[in-house]
Scaffold this active site. Structure first.
Site, PDB file in Angstrom:
ATOM      1  N   LEU A 102     -10.902 -12.041  12.732  1.00  0.00           N
ATOM      2  CA  LEU A 102     -10.724 -11.145  11.427  1.00  0.00           C
ATOM      3  C   LEU A 102      -9.450 -10.655  11.522  1.00  0.00           C
ATOM      4  CD1 LEU A 102     -14.088  -9.225  11.071  1.00  0.00           C
ATOM      5  CD2 LEU A 102     -13.121 -11.067   9.926  1.00  0.00           C
ATOM      6  N   ASP A 103      -8.594 -10.729  10.295  1.00  0.00           N
ATOM      7  CA  ASP A 103      -7.313 -10.252  10.400  1.00  0.00           C
ATOM      8  C   ASP A 103      -7.353  -8.770  10.902  1.00  0.00           C
ATOM      9  OD1 ASP A 103      -6.383 -12.488   9.451  1.00  0.00           O
ATOM     10  OD2 ASP A 103      -6.582 -12.018   7.192  1.00  0.00           O
ATOM     11  N   LYS A 104      -6.039  -8.120  11.409  1.00  0.00           N
ATOM     12  CA  LYS A 104      -5.946  -6.928  11.765  1.00  0.00           C
ATOM     13  C   LYS A 104      -6.458  -5.949  10.565  1.00  0.00           C
ATOM     14  CE  LYS A 104      -2.358  -3.936  13.630  1.00  0.00           C
ATOM     15  NZ  LYS A 104      -0.824  -3.559  13.991  1.00  0.00           N
TER      16      LYS A 104
END
Length: 238
Positions: A102-104
């Site tokens: 999951l992206d930051k």
């Protein structure tokens, strides 16, 4: 399996510490006190107790995390916080890793496990494991955006596989949607909306395969999968 190895695997302590437990008559096997660290047991058949409490053997560990923004989906990083920083030390078992990325700035459901084979299966394109996201996107959207998603969005040289898009409601901050994909390419959902002239304002994963983000699991918290969830997860890649 040797009894001392079993006890250490169940995180009762180091090999030295569990041998001391055995010497102190704190361990019983099948209702009989056992002091021999080399005693062989079958974790599937024998019952082991420590101080009268039954020890549950788990070959692998499975945790569901409600990931907040600001954390990398990685095991270690020299400069940034990772999702493992959210896990209590006693639960950071050897080999624990996040399944997928999951992206930051993306929140929501993230599975962590030390079962490498399962992680590989869940991420394999051949398994078509679904990932469902709730997003707030910038209006307007094309009138045929649902059809475009179903046919497969093109972004540059990439064509994403068909995806399901459900338009939920218009909010002051944008249009609330649910999008379900079967891939997990880098920035995929964000790129899909860019391709139709929109932007993602916020993104949260709410489902992965049979797993659903629990409503009572607040941001930054995690819990072990229930027995039912674990069975559903394992059977989803059979």
């Amino acid at each position: 399996m040797r009894l001392d190895k079993f006890l250490a695997h169940c995180r009762l302590g180091s090999r030295k510490e569990v041998r001391q437990m055995l010497s102190d008559h704190r361990i019983s096997v099948n209702d009989a006190i056992e002091t021999d660290s080399s005693h062989k047991i079958d974790p599937d058949k024998d019952t082991v107790f420590c101080d009268g409490k039954k020890i549950i053997y788990r070959e692998f560990d499975y945790f569901i995390l409600n990931k907040p923004q600001g954390y990398l989906s990685a095991t270690v990083d020299d400069t940034e916080k990772t999702v493992l920083d959210l896990i209590e030390p006693q639960d950071v078992v050897k080999g624990l890793f996040p399944v997928g990325r999951l992206d930051k700035d993306t929140t929501g459901l993230l599975l962590l496990t030390n079962n490498g084979a399962l992680g590989h299966e869940l991420l394999s394109p051949k398994k078509h494991v679904t990932k469902k996201y709730e997003a707030i996107v910038r209006p307007p959207l094309p009138t045929d955006v649902i059809r475009q998603f179903l046919e497969g969005i093109k972004y540059g040289k990439t064509t994403f596989k068909p995806a399901s898009l459900v338009l939920l409601e218009e909010l002051p901050e944008g249009i609330k949607v649910h999008v379900t994909i079967t891939e997990g390419k880098y920035h995929q959902v964000k790129k899909m909306f860019r391709a139709v002239g929109s932007r993602v304002n916020s993104l949260k994963r709410i489902e992965m395969g049979p797993l659903k983000l629990p409503e009572d699991l607040s941001l930054g918290n995690y819990r072990r999968l229930s027995e039912k969830e674990e069975k559903q997860l394992l059977s989803s890649v059979d």
